[in-house]
Design a protein around this motif. Structure first.
Motif, PDB file in Angstrom:
ATOM      1  N   TYR A  79      43.580  60.026  24.634  1.00  0.00           N
ATOM      2  CA  TYR A  79      43.308  59.259  25.849  1.00  0.00           C
ATOM      3  C   TYR A  79      43.278  57.764  25.554  1.00  0.00           C
ATOM      4  N   GLN A  80      42.550  57.353  24.524  1.00  0.00           N
ATOM      5  CA  GLN A  80      42.386  55.923  24.270  1.00  0.00           C
ATOM      6  C   GLN A  80      43.637  55.270  23.700  1.00  0.00           C
ATOM      7  N   ASP A  81      44.586  56.048  23.196  1.00  0.00           N
ATOM      8  CA  ASP A  81      45.808  55.469  22.631  1.00  0.00           C
ATOM      9  C   ASP A  81      46.896  55.225  23.666  1.00  0.00           C
ATOM     10  N   GLU A  82      46.705  55.682  24.886  1.00  0.00           N
ATOM     11  CA  GLU A  82      47.731  55.495  25.904  1.00  0.00           C
ATOM     12  C   GLU A  82      47.965  54.006  26.153  1.00  0.00           C
ATOM     13  N   ARG A  83      49.169  53.675  26.611  1.00  0.00           N
ATOM     14  CA  ARG A  83      49.512  52.302  26.951  1.00  0.00           C
ATOM     15  C   ARG A  83      49.193  52.037  28.419  1.00  0.00           C
ATOM     16  N   TYR A  84      48.842  50.786  28.692  1.00  0.00           N
ATOM     17  CA  TYR A  84      48.349  50.418  30.028  1.00  0.00           C
ATOM     18  C   TYR A  84      48.715  48.967  30.313  1.00  0.00           C
ATOM     19  N   LEU A  85      49.180  48.700  31.519  1.00  0.00           N
ATOM     20  CA  LEU A  85      49.423  47.332  31.978  1.00  0.00           C
ATOM     21  C   LEU A  85      49.025  47.234  33.436  1.00  0.00           C
ATOM     22  N   ILE A  86      48.330  46.157  33.796  1.00  0.00           N
ATOM     23  CA  ILE A  86      48.010  45.902  35.202  1.00  0.00           C
ATOM     24  C   ILE A  86      48.625  44.563  35.589  1.00  0.00           C
ATOM     25  N   PHE A  87      49.298  44.540  36.737  1.00  0.00           N
ATOM     26  CA  PHE A  87      50.115  43.414  37.195  1.00  0.00           C
ATOM     27  C   PHE A  87      49.570  42.914  38.518  1.00  0.00           C
ATOM     28  N   LEU A 110      45.328  35.265  46.780  1.00  0.00           N
ATOM     29  CA  LEU A 110      44.276  34.597  46.033  1.00  0.00           C
ATOM     30  C   LEU A 110      42.929  35.271  46.258  1.00  0.00           C
ATOM     31  N   GLY A 111      42.730  35.826  47.432  1.00  0.00           N
ATOM     32  CA  GLY A 111      41.500  36.542  47.735  1.00  0.00           C
ATOM     33  C   GLY A 111      40.583  35.736  48.632  1.00  0.00           C
ATOM     34  N   ALA A 112      39.789  36.461  49.434  1.00  0.00           N
ATOM     35  CA  ALA A 112      38.815  35.813  50.306  1.00  0.00           C
ATOM     36  C   ALA A 112      37.682  35.236  49.469  1.00  0.00           C
ATOM     37  N   GLY A 113      36.959  34.270  50.056  1.00  0.00           N
ATOM     38  CA  GLY A 113      35.849  33.680  49.322  1.00  0.00           C
ATOM     39  C   GLY A 113      36.340  32.706  48.273  1.00  0.00           C
ATOM     40  N   ASN A 114      35.617  32.616  47.190  1.00  0.00           N
ATOM     41  CA  ASN A 114      35.923  31.599  46.182  1.00  0.00           C
ATOM     42  C   ASN A 114      35.941  32.200  44.780  1.00  0.00           C
ATOM     43  N   HIS A 115      36.422  33.438  44.649  1.00  0.00           N
ATOM     44  CA  HIS A 115      36.420  34.091  43.341  1.00  0.00           C
ATOM     45  C   HIS A 115      37.819  34.314  42.776  1.00  0.00           C
ATOM     46  N   GLY A 116      38.865  33.987  43.516  1.00  0.00           N
ATOM     47  CA  GLY A 116      40.216  34.213  43.040  1.00  0.00           C
ATOM     48  C   GLY A 116      40.639  33.194  42.001  1.00  0.00           C
ATOM     49  N   HIS A 117      41.438  33.643  41.034  1.00  0.00           N
ATOM     50  CA  HIS A 117      42.015  32.742  40.039  1.00  0.00           C
ATOM     51  C   HIS A 117      43.477  32.461  40.376  1.00  0.00           C
ATOM     52  N   LEU A 118      44.005  31.423  39.773  1.00  0.00           N
ATOM     53  CA  LEU A 118      45.361  30.965  40.090  1.00  0.00           C
ATOM     54  C   LEU A 118      46.343  31.672  39.164  1.00  0.00           C
ATOM     55  N   ASP A 119      46.548  32.956  39.415  1.00  0.00           N
ATOM     56  CA  ASP A 119      47.143  33.863  38.425  1.00  0.00           C
ATOM     57  C   ASP A 119      48.256  34.748  38.968  1.00  0.00           C
ATOM     58  N   LEU A 120      48.972  34.288  39.973  1.00  0.00           N
ATOM     59  CA  LEU A 120      50.014  35.118  40.571  1.00  0.00           C
ATOM     60  C   LEU A 120      51.081  35.488  39.535  1.00  0.00           C
ATOM     61  N   LEU A 121      51.467  36.753  39.511  1.00  0.00           N
ATOM     62  CA  LEU A 121      52.449  37.357  38.604  1.00  0.00           C
ATOM     63  C   LEU A 121      51.930  37.478  37.169  1.00  0.00           C
ATOM     64  N   SER A 122      50.624  37.343  36.974  1.00  0.00           N
ATOM     65  CA  SER A 122      50.036  37.543  35.654  1.00  0.00           C
ATOM     66  C   SER A 122      49.818  39.034  35.399  1.00  0.00           C
ATOM     67  N   PHE A 123      49.475  39.373  34.152  1.00  0.00           N
ATOM     68  CA  PHE A 123      49.249  40.778  33.802  1.00  0.00           C
ATOM     69  C   PHE A 123      48.316  40.861  32.604  1.00  0.00           C
ATOM     70  N   GLU A 124      47.817  42.059  32.353  1.00  0.00           N
ATOM     71  CA  GLU A 124      47.072  42.363  31.126  1.00  0.00           C
ATOM     72  C   GLU A 124      47.663  43.635  30.539  1.00  0.00           C
ATOM     73  N   ALA A 125      47.768  43.684  29.198  1.00  0.00           N
ATOM     74  CA  ALA A 125      48.368  44.837  28.519  1.00  0.00           C
ATOM     75  C   ALA A 125      47.437  45.357  27.430  1.00  0.00           C
ATOM     76  N   TYR A 126      47.422  46.679  27.292  1.00  0.00           N
ATOM     77  CA  TYR A 126      46.533  47.383  26.363  1.00  0.00           C
ATOM     78  C   TYR A 126      47.322  48.510  25.714  1.00  0.00           C
TER      79      TYR A 126
END
Length: 666
Positions: free
Chosen positions: A359-367, A372-388
């Motif tokens: 399970y922990q060895d699987e590959r993962y990416l979120i895009f 930007l999101g409502a309120g004031n919590h969004g980051h300036l990160d359009l088209l960014s991703f994280e990989a594991y």
């Protein structure tokens, strides 16, 4: 901070206002305490914050030492409630939220040590005597009300602390009543603060039906919670503020409210339950295989698998149980990769640990191709991703770090900027205008236009194609992500403009890569080597690589050094093609031959083909070649958000002997 004007009422005022309905308003203080200690008709439970209730922190409080967000201050007597000893307002806010009261209750329940009960009585009594109702924003009151009631569970209902005297208890109930009454009239208009405030009023109404207004509080908060979840959550179930952390904090509130309602035979409408289930589905896909969430926009990277367990307990669903237990129980989700189109989040996975991988060895990416999101919590990160991959994050969203903007470095701005994310920075500018306004930086321009052109998930190949156009510079950025055979990713960035611009492609590596990154150049390939990761690009003379200093923050107030890989070009129309190859043990060698890339970057009409050959050689002499063929069509105008082409991608793998191994289309 609000002006200190709304004081707690005197004992005479408390009596005249009739805190309690009949027959409880006539009870003496002794009889009132006995009633609440012995009643059996109300069912509730504490909800804990694991960090703020940790025993070492609680034991320090016995010595008047309070530590929040890694910053410790010592009081000589009672806390200085009206003075912030920190430069960060969040420190004072946490002092007033009283998470530690629940920790004191837990410690007393587990040890029967009267020091914990005495500390609770002394600290709570000091707050009642000192702090006006409107001292801090309403969300602080909402969280404090919740934590006072959760502490009450330990000190009054589970065990009976001798230091909880009738007079103290009457003052406690009176203060709680007036805090809830004040909050009822000053609820935040929208989003996550309103959610926790409504939950506090609902909780007070359920646990203390003896209060005069309890029936009205319950009916109103129930109705408003339903309205709030419908406005809070987008149709795909993701919270409107676009923060993975705040999504889970809101979900946590909705889950314990659902459980509380069921324990006390209070029915919540079906639309409420359906939205909670959708929020749980996003949580299921947002968690990495190591059990943590990425810190997208404001928030921390932490584990919320207990929420999936709670979701399973409330609603069933073997997939929730499977992910909550990281594959130990239940059944894996039937869908491997999942898109959430309203929020623009897309999670790609190699699997669920139910085949030839743990399970922990699987590959993962979120895009991220969302707003930007409502309120004031969004980051300036359009088209960014994280990989594991293979037990660890490899390319990370650096997180939030702080809300404090004081000091020689504005870390709040630095972590929120476009440069702090895994996307392309154009001319050193943020995707959205972000400027100093009076006392702090604020979003002051329109967010970029965006379009998610394609999301395809098939056996052996996942494909994403997103487009962004910022109002801060006249450039169209297209990003295509290919996930090949569950093994590795290809990130293709196409930049289009009429005039030359500076393009900086950033990859923020994880802290274990600090001091472990190296560059290598062969006749056809530029490679970046990092622990468990190879980044490779076709060798292009105009691309300037560099390794720079960066930071990653997985929890508020703490940051770690982590390297940034930066690849720079100056051009009007150009592209970056990056192989992101994770590995578990032995470092592979990667060679990239790009044919007819100019046709992909600058087509002039009609159909075009661009071919990229990626040869991967492992130390055991295993070698294969993946040929990527992009079939392209007529380009559109540069100011359009339609794609530069109607995409079609074909992946063909051949072995060392030229024998075809597989072929996939998207």
């Amino acid at each position: 901070m609000r002006l200190a004007t709304s004081q707690h009422p005197s004992s005479e005022q408390m009596d005249s206002r009739h805190l309690f309905a009949e027959p409880f308003q006539r009870l003496t203080a002794d009889a009132l305490l006995n009633h609440f200690q012995t009643r059996t008709t109300i069912h509730y439970f504490p909800v804990l914050d694991a960090v703020e209730t940790a025993r070492p922190k609680i034991d320090d409080i016995l010595m008047n030492q309070f530590e929040f967000n890694g910053e410790r201050h010592i009081f000589s007597g009672s806390p200085l409630w009206l003075t912030n000893l920190s430069s960060d307002q969040e420190w004072l806010i946490l002092l007033h939220k009283f998470y530690y009261a629940v920790g004191l209750g837990m410690a007393y329940h587990e040890t029967n040590d009267p020091r914990y009960a005495k500390a609770w009585v002394d600290i709570t009594g000091s707050w009642i005597r000192t702090v006006p109702l409107d001292f801090l924003p309403s969300d602080v009151a909402g969280r404090r009300i919740q934590n006072w009631i959760f502490a009450h569970y330990y000190f009054v209902n589970t065990t009976r602390a001798s230091c909880v005297t009738p007079d103290f208890y009457r003052s406690f109930l009176s203060s709680l009543h007036h805090q809830v009454s004040y909050l009822r009239d000053h609820v935040t208009p929208a989003r996550n603060h309103r959610t926790l405030e409504l939950c506090a009023i609902f909780l007070a109404a359920v646990v203390f039906p003896e209060f005069t207004e309890a029936r009205e509080w319950l009916a109103w908060s129930r109705t408003e919670l339903v309205r709030n979840i419908q406005s809070d959550l987008q149709p795909d179930g993701v919270h409107c503020e676009q923060s993975t952390d705040y999504h889970h904090l809101v979900l946590k509130n909705y889950l314990w409210i659902t459980k509380l309602a069921r324990l006390n035979q209070i029915e919540m409408p079906e639309p409420f339950d359906q939205l909670v289930k959708k929020a749980l589905e996003f949580s299921l896909y947002a968690h990495r295989p190591d059990g943590l969430i990425p810190a997208l926009s404001d928030g921390d990277s932490r584990c919320f698998l207990d929420l999936l367990q709670q979701g399973y307990d409330l609603y069933g669903g073997e997939a929730l149980l499977y992910v909550a237990s990281r594959g130990a129980q239940g059944q894996p989700p039937t869908v491997r990769s999942k898109g959430f189109p309203h929020s623009g989040y897309y999670a790609l996975r190699s699997g669920w640990g139910d085949r030839d991988q743990t399970y922990q060895d699987e590959r993962y990416l979120i895009f991220d191709c969302g707003p930007l999101g409502a309120g004031n919590h969004g980051h300036l990160d359009l088209l960014s991703f994280e990989a594991y991959a293979y037990g660890t994050p490899l390319i990370m969203d650096p997180g939030r770090y702080t809300y404090d903007e004081s000091g020689p470095v504005n870390w709040r701005v630095r972590f929120r900027n476009t440069a702090a994310h895994n996307t392309v920075l154009v001319d050193g500018r943020n995707q959205t205008r972000y400027e100093w306004k009076k006392s702090r930086f604020k979003i002051s321009g329109p967010e970029p236009d965006r379009s998610m052109v394609a999301f395809v998930s098939k056996p052996g190949l996942d494909y994403l194609h997103g487009i962004a156009r910022s109002y801060e510079y006249p450039v169209i950025h297209e990003r295509k992500v290919l996930f090949i055979n569950g093994e590795y990713w290809v990130i293709f960035d196409l930049l289009r403009a009429d005039e030359s611009h500076r393009y900086d492609l950033h990859f923020h590596l994880a802290p274990p890569a600090q001091g472990e990154v190296s560059l290598s150049v062969s006749h056809d390939t530029l490679s970046v080597y990092s622990p468990k990761l190879v980044l490779a690009q076709p060798l292009v003379p105009t691309v300037r690589p560099s390794i720079e200093e960066g930071f990653v923050s997985t929890s508020y107030g703490t940051k770690e050094r982590a390297p940034i890989v930066r690849l720079t070009q100056d051009a009007s129309i150009t592209c970056f093609l990056t192989v992101v190859y994770p590995y578990k043990h032995e470092t592979p060698k990667i060679s990239i031959a790009a044919q007819q890339i100019p046709d992909l970057v600058r087509p002039v009409g009609g159909k075009h083909r661009a071919t990229v050959s990626i040869t991967i050689t492992h130390t055991n002499s295993d070698q294969y070649c993946d040929e990527l063929v992009f079939l392209e069509h007529q380009i559109h105008e540069n100011d359009s958000l339609v794609p530069s082409c109607t995409d079609h991608v074909c992946i063909t793998r051949t072995g060392r002997d030229g024998r075809p191994l597989f072929k996939h289309h998207a």
